[in-house]
Design an enzyme around this catalytic site. Structure first.
Site, PDB file in Angstrom:
ATOM      1  N   SER A 139     -39.070 -36.812  12.495  1.00 15.41           N
ATOM      2  CA  SER A 139     -40.299 -36.502  11.761  1.00 15.41           C
ATOM      3  C   SER A 139     -41.553 -36.662  12.612  1.00 15.41           C
ATOM      4  CB  SER A 139     -40.389 -37.469  10.575  1.00 15.41           C
ATOM      5  OG  SER A 139     -41.684 -37.469  10.032  1.00 15.41           O
ATOM      6  N   GLU A 141     -44.064 -37.964  11.562  1.00 15.49           N
ATOM      7  CA  GLU A 141     -44.575 -39.304  11.212  1.00 15.49           C
ATOM      8  C   GLU A 141     -44.291 -40.288  12.353  1.00 15.49           C
ATOM      9  OE1 GLU A 141     -46.419 -40.125   8.547  1.00 15.49           O
ATOM     10  OE2 GLU A 141     -46.326 -42.300   8.691  1.00 15.49           O
ATOM     11  N   TYR A 162     -41.390 -46.250   7.449  1.00 17.96           N
ATOM     12  CA  TYR A 162     -40.635 -44.991   7.493  1.00 17.96           C
ATOM     13  C   TYR A 162     -40.662 -44.401   8.905  1.00 17.96           C
ATOM     14  CZ  TYR A 162     -39.824 -39.940   6.972  1.00 17.96           C
ATOM     15  OH  TYR A 162     -39.375 -38.646   7.133  1.00 17.96           O
TER      16      TYR A 162
HETATM   17  P1  NAP Z   1     -36.151 -35.287   0.170  1.00 19.89           P
HETATM   18  O1  NAP Z   1     -36.467 -34.110  -0.697  1.00 19.89           O
HETATM   19  O2  NAP Z   1     -36.724 -36.609  -0.158  1.00 19.89           O
HETATM   20  O3  NAP Z   1     -34.553 -35.405   0.250  1.00 19.89           O
HETATM   21  C1  NAP Z   1     -33.932 -36.556   0.713  1.00 19.89           C
HETATM   22  C2  NAP Z   1     -32.447 -36.461   0.455  1.00 19.89           C
HETATM   23  O4  NAP Z   1     -31.832 -37.688   0.861  1.00 19.89           O
HETATM   24  C3  NAP Z   1     -32.084 -36.287  -1.040  1.00 19.89           C
HETATM   25  O5  NAP Z   1     -30.958 -35.459  -1.141  1.00 19.89           O
HETATM   26  C4  NAP Z   1     -31.730 -37.704  -1.455  1.00 19.89           C
HETATM   27  O6  NAP Z   1     -30.872 -37.789  -2.565  1.00 19.89           O
HETATM   28  C5  NAP Z   1     -31.004 -38.165  -0.193  1.00 19.89           C
HETATM   29  N1  NAP Z   1     -30.878 -39.616  -0.102  1.00 19.89           N
HETATM   30  C6  NAP Z   1     -31.835 -40.548  -0.276  1.00 19.89           C
HETATM   31  N2  NAP Z   1     -31.326 -41.770  -0.138  1.00 19.89           N
HETATM   32  C7  NAP Z   1     -30.009 -41.617   0.124  1.00 19.89           C
HETATM   33  C8  NAP Z   1     -28.928 -42.501   0.338  1.00 19.89           C
HETATM   34  N3  NAP Z   1     -29.097 -43.818   0.293  1.00 19.89           N
HETATM   35  N4  NAP Z   1     -27.697 -41.992   0.591  1.00 19.89           N
HETATM   36  C9  NAP Z   1     -27.507 -40.649   0.604  1.00 19.89           C
HETATM   37  N5  NAP Z   1     -28.483 -39.761   0.382  1.00 19.89           N
HETATM   38  C10 NAP Z   1     -29.713 -40.241   0.147  1.00 19.89           C
HETATM   39  O7  NAP Z   1     -36.581 -34.977   1.673  1.00 19.89           O
HETATM   40  P2  NAP Z   1     -36.830 -33.550   2.379  1.00 19.89           P
HETATM   41  O8  NAP Z   1     -38.271 -33.221   2.263  1.00 19.89           O
HETATM   42  O9  NAP Z   1     -35.800 -32.586   1.950  1.00 19.89           O
HETATM   43  O10 NAP Z   1     -36.611 -33.943   3.906  1.00 19.89           O
HETATM   44  C11 NAP Z   1     -35.301 -33.902   4.480  1.00 19.89           C
HETATM   45  C12 NAP Z   1     -35.243 -34.848   5.664  1.00 19.89           C
HETATM   46  O11 NAP Z   1     -36.227 -34.498   6.625  1.00 19.89           O
HETATM   47  C13 NAP Z   1     -35.530 -36.316   5.321  1.00 19.89           C
HETATM   48  O12 NAP Z   1     -34.753 -37.102   6.174  1.00 19.89           O
HETATM   49  C14 NAP Z   1     -37.006 -36.488   5.660  1.00 19.89           C
HETATM   50  O13 NAP Z   1     -37.262 -37.836   5.971  1.00 19.89           O
HETATM   51  C15 NAP Z   1     -37.117 -35.575   6.874  1.00 19.89           C
HETATM   52  N6  NAP Z   1     -38.409 -34.959   7.101  1.00 19.89           N
HETATM   53  C16 NAP Z   1     -39.032 -34.308   6.094  1.00 19.89           C
HETATM   54  C17 NAP Z   1     -40.233 -33.662   6.352  1.00 19.89           C
HETATM   55  C18 NAP Z   1     -40.958 -32.902   5.264  1.00 19.89           C
HETATM   56  O14 NAP Z   1     -42.144 -32.607   5.451  1.00 19.89           O
HETATM   57  N7  NAP Z   1     -40.291 -32.526   4.178  1.00 19.89           N
HETATM   58  C19 NAP Z   1     -40.796 -33.676   7.638  1.00 19.89           C
HETATM   59  C20 NAP Z   1     -40.086 -34.344   8.643  1.00 19.89           C
HETATM   60  C21 NAP Z   1     -38.891 -34.974   8.373  1.00 19.89           C
HETATM   61  P3  NAP Z   1     -31.457 -37.751  -4.083  1.00 19.89           P
HETATM   62  O15 NAP Z   1     -31.684 -36.300  -4.374  1.00 19.89           O
HETATM   63  O16 NAP Z   1     -30.368 -38.365  -4.864  1.00 19.89           O
HETATM   64  O17 NAP Z   1     -32.733 -38.547  -4.072  1.00 19.89           O
HETATM   65  O1  G4F Z   2     -47.514 -35.746   1.170  1.00 16.99           O
HETATM   66  P1  G4F Z   2     -47.467 -37.065   1.839  1.00 16.99           P
HETATM   67  O2  G4F Z   2     -46.946 -38.204   1.060  1.00 16.99           O
HETATM   68  O3  G4F Z   2     -46.697 -36.841   3.205  1.00 16.99           O
HETATM   69  P2  G4F Z   2     -46.589 -37.685   4.562  1.00 16.99           P
HETATM   70  O4  G4F Z   2     -46.988 -39.090   4.379  1.00 16.99           O
HETATM   71  O5  G4F Z   2     -47.313 -36.918   5.613  1.00 16.99           O
HETATM   72  O6  G4F Z   2     -45.023 -37.654   4.825  1.00 16.99           O
HETATM   73  C1  G4F Z   2     -44.285 -36.440   4.702  1.00 16.99           C
HETATM   74  O7  G4F Z   2     -44.301 -35.784   5.937  1.00 16.99           O
HETATM   75  C2  G4F Z   2     -43.619 -36.469   7.006  1.00 16.99           C
HETATM   76  C3  G4F Z   2     -43.762 -35.599   8.250  1.00 16.99           C
HETATM   77  O8  G4F Z   2     -44.940 -35.921   8.929  1.00 16.99           O
HETATM   78  C4  G4F Z   2     -42.168 -36.653   6.588  1.00 16.99           C
HETATM   79  F1  G4F Z   2     -41.486 -37.225   7.601  1.00 16.99           F
HETATM   80  C5  G4F Z   2     -42.095 -37.488   5.336  1.00 16.99           C
HETATM   81  O9  G4F Z   2     -40.728 -37.605   4.929  1.00 16.99           O
HETATM   82  C6  G4F Z   2     -42.878 -36.785   4.233  1.00 16.99           C
HETATM   83  O10 G4F Z   2     -42.196 -35.593   3.913  1.00 16.99           O
HETATM   84  O11 G4F Z   2     -48.943 -37.459   2.314  1.00 16.99           O
HETATM   85  C7  G4F Z   2     -49.722 -36.610   3.119  1.00 16.99           C
HETATM   86  C8  G4F Z   2     -51.148 -37.181   3.228  1.00 16.99           C
HETATM   87  C9  G4F Z   2     -51.196 -38.655   3.642  1.00 16.99           C
HETATM   88  O12 G4F Z   2     -52.168 -38.812   4.611  1.00 16.99           O
HETATM   89  C10 G4F Z   2     -51.596 -39.392   2.366  1.00 16.99           C
HETATM   90  O13 G4F Z   2     -52.333 -40.586   2.587  1.00 16.99           O
HETATM   91  O14 G4F Z   2     -51.740 -37.113   1.935  1.00 16.99           O
HETATM   92  C11 G4F Z   2     -52.442 -38.331   1.698  1.00 16.99           C
HETATM   93  N1  G4F Z   2     -52.586 -38.510   0.247  1.00 16.99           N
HETATM   94  C12 G4F Z   2     -53.775 -38.548  -0.421  1.00 16.99           C
HETATM   95  N2  G4F Z   2     -53.573 -38.773  -1.721  1.00 16.99           N
HETATM   96  C13 G4F Z   2     -51.595 -38.708  -0.639  1.00 16.99           C
HETATM   97  C14 G4F Z   2     -52.211 -38.881  -1.890  1.00 16.99           C
HETATM   98  N3  G4F Z   2     -50.253 -38.740  -0.495  1.00 16.99           N
HETATM   99  C15 G4F Z   2     -49.496 -38.927  -1.612  1.00 16.99           C
HETATM  100  N4  G4F Z   2     -48.137 -38.917  -1.488  1.00 16.99           N
HETATM  101  N5  G4F Z   2     -50.058 -39.116  -2.849  1.00 16.99           N
HETATM  102  C16 G4F Z   2     -51.416 -39.112  -3.040  1.00 16.99           C
HETATM  103  O15 G4F Z   2     -51.895 -39.295  -4.163  1.00 16.99           O
END
Ligand code: NAP
Ligand code: G4F
Length: 337
Positions: A139, A141, A162
């Site tokens: 990520s 992050e 995280y």
């Molecule tokens: P997500 O919607 O939160 O999906 C996470 C998945 O992990 C869900 O299927 C969840 O199951 C499963 N999970 C959580 N805890 C688990 C456990 N203990 N054992 C087995 N499975 C578990 O995340 P996403 O946005 O699809 O992202 C996919 C991956 O990319 C994650 O690893 C995230 O950290 C990483 N990532 C995401 C972003 C982004 O912007 N979306 C960016 C960079 C990296 P449930 O459905 O049961 O909760």
């Molecule tokens: O949508 P966010 O919670 O995403 P964040 O923290 O960037 O993390 C996501 O992206 C990562 C990749 O860089 C992934 F690895 C991670 O799994 C996840 O998918 O927050 C984005 C921004 C932050 O700066 C937060 O402080 O939005 C700001 N924010 C402002 N108000 C908020 C809120 N975030 C959340 N969740 N809720 C609020 O009310």
């Protein structure tokens, strides 16, 4: 889309945003897809229900298994039974703010969970003669406080439990590649969104909040830091990049993003405008409970390597992403209410 006959993939995190899109992509390419689902007291398969196939269907291509990243024995059992050629680890406690509340659990699942899969694959690859490939969902992050633009050589300065857990999983993935010759890749993905995005991440919280306001269910939307800047792309395109990384002749890490950055405020402004609600200032209030103990201020992807090697390019523009998400939620609330 080119069909890939008879390949078997295993997806940890198939019920998540990315897992559901990746499953669709792999099924379309002709893969047999196995997914690991956590046991829950209510259904947690909403994002993949449209892909579900009856277990009595002899030619089915999608198989689900109960499992958890906390449970090394079951991970090993599933891998040995499925005998996958490609394993995608998308499972994680993926919420940055929540990771400050449950740091130990986050490390166990998001960090050690990846290691549990890698350990199972270390033995399994001896059995397969090195034919198994592993994808780790790293990520942006992880970059944390490192100044933008961020690429594969940028140091990691994580600003959350995280982020630190993802750095651990990332380093372990590299180590298993170097030490054991495992085909292991990390995709360092910047924020990517879609109508399937979890409801507590900021983009979906905004578009869902707007839909609730339009439907007369809420009057206000409470948010935290509006100054943070993110590089937001469209999830299905990012999942295609995961697959591309796994088809390379050699395992390698890639940064995937759009190269554009916007503040949370810009997302809010555009989304309220798109929904025809006028000025967002009438509806949005700041609630400090959504601030984080430490913040990642700015993320901007330098994707030159992905463009050159994977020939991958982002397609969906920021304003179109906002539009897609806003109208999906407005229409969803119209149907429900
Ligand atoms: P997500 O919607 O939160 O999906 C996470 C998945 O992990 C869900 O299927 C969840 O199951 C499963 N999970 C959580 N805890 C688990 C456990 N203990 N054992 C087995 N499975 C578990 O995340 P996403 O946005 O699809 O992202 C996919 C991956 O990319 C994650 O690893 C995230 O950290 C990483 N990532 C995401 C972003 C982004 O912007 N979306 C960016 C960079 C990296 P449930 O459905 O049961 O909760
Ligand atoms: O949508 P966010 O919670 O995403 P964040 O923290 O960037 O993390 C996501 O992206 C990562 C990749 O860089 C992934 F690895 C991670 O799994 C996840 O998918 O927050 C984005 C921004 C932050 O700066 C937060 O402080 O939005 C700001 N924010 C402002 N108000 C908020 C809120 N975030 C959340 N969740 N809720 C609020 O009310």
């Amino acid at each position: 889309m080119a069909k890939t006959k008879n390949k078997t993939a295993l997806i940890f995190g198939i019920t998540g945003q990315d897992g559901s899109y990746l499953a669709e992509i792999l099924l379309k390419k002709g893969y047999v897809v196995h997914g690991v689902v956590r046991r829950a007291s209510t259904f947690n398969t909403a994002r993949i229900n449209h892909l579900y196939q009856d277990p009595h269907n002899k030619s089915r291509k999608l198989f689900l298994h109960h499992g958890d990243l906390a449970d090394a024995g079951t991970i090993r059992k599933i891998i040995n039974k499925v005998k996958p050629e490609e394993v995608y680890n998308l499972a994680a406690q993926s919420h940055v703010k929540v990771s400050f509340e449950i740091p130990e659990y986050t490390m166990d699942i998001t960090g050690n969970g990846a290691l549990r899969i890698l350990e199972a694959l270390r033995d399994f690859q001896t059995e397969t003669g090195g034919k198994v490939k592993f994808y780790q969902a790293s990520s942006s992050e992880m970059f944390g406080a490192a100044p933008p633009p961020q690429n594969e050589k940028t140091p990691f300065i994580p600003q959350s439990p995280y982020g630190a857990a993802k750095v651990f999983a990332h380093n372990m993935t590299n180590l298993y590649r170097d030490a054991y010759g495992l085909f292991a890749v990390s995709g360092i993905l910047f924020n990517h969104e879609s109508p399937r995005r979890g409801e507590t991440f900021v983009t979906r919280k905004i578009t869902r909040g707007i839909a609730r306001i339009k439907a007369g269910l809420d009057k206000k939307l409470y948010l935290g830091n509006l100054d943070a800047k993110r590089d937001w792309g469209h999830s299905p395109e990012f999942c295609e990049a995961m697959w591309l990384m796994m088809q390379q002749p050699k395992p390698n890490d890639f940064v995937i993003g759009t190269g554009e950055t916007h503040t949370v405020r810009e997302f809010v402004e555009l989304a309220f405008k798109e929904a025809g609600l006028g000025s967002w200032k009438k509806y949005v209030e700041i609630d400090p409970q959504y601030y984080r103990p430490a913040e990642v201020n700015i993320l901007v992807a330098d994707t030159r390597k992905a463009k050159k090697v994977l020939k991958w390019q982002p397609k969906t523009k920021f304003k179109d992403l906002v539009k897609i998400m806003v109208w999906n939620d407005i229409n969803e609330f119209k149907v429900k209410n």
